[in-house]
Design a protein around this motif. Structure first.
Motif, mmCIF file in Angstrom:
data_model
loop_
_atom_site.group_PDB
_atom_site.id
_atom_site.type_symbol
_atom_site.label_atom_id
_atom_site.label_comp_id
_atom_site.label_asym_id
_atom_site.label_seq_id
_atom_site.Cartn_x
_atom_site.Cartn_y
_atom_site.Cartn_z
ATOM 1 N N LEU A 67 0.823 -1.208 0.000
ATOM 2 C CA LEU A 67 0.000 0.000 0.000
ATOM 3 C C LEU A 67 0.856 1.256 0.000
ATOM 4 N N PRO A 68 0.495 2.247 -0.812
ATOM 5 C CA PRO A 68 1.241 3.514 -0.817
ATOM 6 C C PRO A 68 0.830 4.395 0.358
ATOM 7 N N ILE A 69 1.707 5.297 0.727
ATOM 8 C CA ILE A 69 1.353 6.339 1.695
ATOM 9 C C ILE A 69 0.624 7.438 0.936
ATOM 10 N N VAL A 70 -0.486 7.935 1.511
ATOM 11 C CA VAL A 70 -1.333 8.879 0.782
ATOM 12 C C VAL A 70 -1.615 10.144 1.595
ATOM 13 N N SER A 71 -1.943 11.202 0.871
ATOM 14 C CA SER A 71 -2.418 12.447 1.467
ATOM 15 C C SER A 71 -3.921 12.547 1.266
ATOM 16 N N TYR A 72 -4.539 13.570 1.839
ATOM 17 C CA TYR A 72 -5.993 13.709 1.701
ATOM 18 C C TYR A 72 -6.403 13.841 0.235
ATOM 19 N N THR A 315 11.214 13.531 0.241
ATOM 20 C CA THR A 315 12.349 13.268 -0.649
ATOM 21 C C THR A 315 12.210 11.866 -1.245
ATOM 22 N N PRO A 316 13.031 11.527 -2.259
ATOM 23 C CA PRO A 316 12.988 10.164 -2.809
ATOM 24 C C PRO A 316 13.352 9.096 -1.775
ATOM 25 N N ASN A 317 14.018 9.518 -0.692
ATOM 26 C CA ASN A 317 14.422 8.567 0.356
ATOM 27 C C ASN A 317 13.380 8.441 1.467
ATOM 28 N N GLU A 318 12.214 9.058 1.285
ATOM 29 C CA GLU A 318 11.177 8.992 2.311
ATOM 30 C C GLU A 318 10.779 7.533 2.573
ATOM 31 N N ARG A 319 10.745 7.146 3.832
ATOM 32 C CA ARG A 319 10.382 5.772 4.188
ATOM 33 C C ARG A 319 9.735 5.760 5.565
ATOM 34 N N ALA A 320 8.603 5.095 5.660
ATOM 35 C CA ALA A 320 7.906 4.987 6.944
ATOM 36 C C ALA A 320 8.440 3.788 7.720
ATOM 37 N N ILE A 321 8.432 3.925 9.049
ATOM 38 C CA ILE A 321 8.849 2.825 9.921
ATOM 39 C C ILE A 321 7.742 2.565 10.937
ATOM 40 N N PRO A 322 7.669 1.342 11.480
ATOM 41 C CA PRO A 322 6.660 1.044 12.498
ATOM 42 C C PRO A 322 7.073 1.595 13.859
ATOM 43 N N ARG A 344 -2.772 4.127 5.595
ATOM 44 C CA ARG A 344 -1.444 4.738 5.415
ATOM 45 C C ARG A 344 -1.607 6.213 5.022
ATOM 46 N N TYR A 345 -2.272 6.931 5.890
ATOM 47 C CA TYR A 345 -2.698 8.312 5.634
ATOM 48 C C TYR A 345 -1.814 9.294 6.408
ATOM 49 N N LYS A 346 -1.262 10.269 5.705
ATOM 50 C CA LYS A 346 -0.449 11.311 6.350
ATOM 51 C C LYS A 346 -1.374 12.373 6.942
ATOM 52 N N ILE A 347 -1.324 12.548 8.265
ATOM 53 C CA ILE A 347 -2.232 13.521 8.887
ATOM 54 C C ILE A 347 -1.640 14.935 8.931
ATOM 55 N N GLY A 348 -0.347 15.046 8.658
ATOM 56 C CA GLY A 348 0.256 16.382 8.597
ATOM 57 C C GLY A 348 0.864 16.865 9.890
ATOM 58 N N ASP A 349 0.861 16.012 10.939
ATOM 59 C CA ASP A 349 1.455 16.398 12.214
ATOM 60 C C ASP A 349 2.837 15.773 12.376
#
Length: 508
Positions: A67-72, A315-322, A344-349
């Motif tokens: 799943l991709p990380i998404v914005s609103y 950035t191209p190196n953006e990566r989420a971690i648990p 996988r929603y970015k809330i902006g905080d």
């Protein structure tokens, strides 16, 4: 039921929850993994679940890969389809409620889905947990012998194509359990009034007659209300109005700029302040200890957390971690998966962990609310802490502020420009500005490097705002009361220019 007996029973029931809290304190990774797998299983037959093969995801690693990380903006079309009546798109149960939020960086409205599961297992559960943690730390509390003065949103619920939308606080008040309504003031009718100034008078009229034992609301707007209460009653401080007041539950904006002002309104050392961290998308963290400023991340509300280190954000190196890979002291952007169908929603905080055992955080700002035009990475946490330090030195009190960049022009170097409305202004604004600059240097090495010998940034420019400038700006934008906030920091000059223009036009 006699009030003392009700107080005892309510306290006992809430304290029982503490044993469940201890479970995720002891097994945080296991609880979070279980939350994720339960969400995936529950939603596997939705449109999203079929598209991404939820039924074949058995681990976090597979989930992150698939799943991709998404914005609103990326999920808005599917949310809009649901608002218009389609169901089972991103969540299997019927979603009819939407928390309308303009945020603070975009005038375009967002409609955040609020499912029945999110209402019950996140928002209402968190309210009980807040009381549970408070009562666990304050055994002699008499909280339920009186009422909580709540200050909710200033928008009513509007029906639209069979769905309802409004401020999150309005949705919560409209759907709250009877016990919560019984122990709150003002009435639901007044709480849901849409016109702020009329609502303010109605709240005061109803609430000054009650035995108020707690306060709940956003610090900036609660301060307006409480000052009006004192003006209306002619009292010197709030304990002369509500003798049994014992705690203020606050969230939504940083409390630092308001702390000294509240201390004057509530001059009692044993009075408590408890911070919460919630948003339209969910309820995330609660202060779990008296007199501390970090918040316990709540792990069993049907929300699965991921974090993006801010050094790689965007950035191209953006990566989420648990959760189990985070480090103390690092600034992270939050990514959530929720029981309202946000995946996988970015809330902006942004947050920073202060502890991993248990997982405690401090909110540091917004991903879009910082100034980084020149590589200085100035975040709200820096600004709030610097202003607090400077006000103590200068004997000043701040009511509101915003800041933005001064862009380079020709051979002229860049800088930061601030407009500040003081409740108590400093005697010398130039000294205040110098103190502010030095405080920011001490807190932020990137800012200090850019300020060294005026290499990139020159001395900040600070303007005095006339009285009620920010209030009038919010009123002009129909943003009085409730969850609306002043945008503190921005990489653009839009807010700053508008406020400076209002300030100049009034002065002339």
């Amino acid at each position: 039921m006699p009030i003392p007996l009700f107080n005892s029973i309510a306290s006992w029931l809430l304290k029982k929850r503490y044993h469940q809290i201890e479970l995720f304190l002891k097994y945080p990774e296991e609880v979070q993994e279980e939350v994720l797998l339960q969400l995936l299983e529950f939603a596997e037959d939705t449109e999203m679940g079929k598209s991404y093969g939820f039924d074949s995801i058995g681990s976090y690693e597979t989930y992150r890969e698939r799943l991709p990380i998404v914005s609103y903006e990326e999920v808005a079309p599917m949310i809009e389809r649901t608002r218009l009546g389609e169901q089972n798109l991103f969540w299997p149960t019927s979603v009819k409620l939407f928390a309308k939020s303009s945020g603070t960086t975009n005038s375009k409205s967002k409609f955040i889905p609020v499912s029945t599961e999110a209402l019950e297992d996140c928002h209402f559960k968190s309210g009980k947990d807040l009381l549970c943690l408070y009562l666990n730390n304050n055994e002699n509390s008499q909280l339920f012998t009186g009422k909580s003065l709540r200050l909710g949103g200033s928008k009513e619920l509007y029906e639209d194509n069979g769905s309802f939308f409004g401020d999150l606080s309005a949705i919560l008040i409209d759907n709250m359990p009877l016990w919560a309504e019984f122990s709150s003031t003002p009435s639901n009718k007044v709480s849901l009034m849409s016109e702020w100034e009329t609502k303010l008078r109605a709240i005061i009229q109803e609430s000054v007659q009650e035995n108020v034992t707690s306060l709940a609301g956003v610090p900036s707007w609660m301060l307006v209300l409480l000052n009006n209460v004192l003006e209306e009653t002619g009292k010197e401080h709030l304990f002369q109005v509500w003798e049994n007041l014992e705690v203020y539950f606050h969230g939504g904006v940083s409390f630092s700029p308001y702390r000294e002002q509240y201390a004057k309104l509530l001059p009692r050392k044993r009075f408590r302040y408890y911070e919460i961290y919630n948003a339209s998308e969910g309820f995330f963290a609660i202060q779990d200890r008296n007199d501390e400023q970090d918040l316990l991340l709540m792990l069993d509300y049907g929300i699965f957390y991921e974090f993006i280190p801010m050094e790689g954000y965007g950035t191209p190196n953006e990566r989420a971690i648990p959760l189990w890979e985070v480090q103390v002291g690092t600034n992270y952007a939050i990514v959530i998966t929720t029981n309202a169908g946000l995946w996988r929603y970015k809330i902006g905080d942004t947050v920073r962990f202060t502890s991993k055992n248990p997982y405690r955080i401090r909110v540091t700002g917004r991903t879009k609310h910082h100034i980084n035009v020149f590589g200085e990475e100035l975040i709200i946490e820096n600004a709030e802490e610097a202003l607090k330090t400077v006000c103590q030195k200068a004997g000043a009190e701040i009511k509101d502020y915003t800041a933005g960049p001064i862009f380079m022009s020709g051979k002229e170097k860049g800088g930061h420009e601030w407009i500040i409305e003081f409740r108590k202004p400093p005697e010398d604004l130039s000294y205040f500005t110098e103190f502010l600059d030095n405080a920011l240097k001490a807190l932020n090495s990137d800012y200090e490097a850019k300020r060294y010998n005026n290499t990139t940034l020159t001395m900040p420019k600070v303007h005095l705002a006339r009285e009620n400038l920010f209030y009038d700006w919010l009123k002009a934008h129909d943003k009085l009361g409730g969850q609306h906030k002043i945008p503190r920091l921005s990489n653009k000059r839009d807010y700053l220019e508008e406020l400076l223009q209002m300030n100049r036009s009034t002065a002339s």
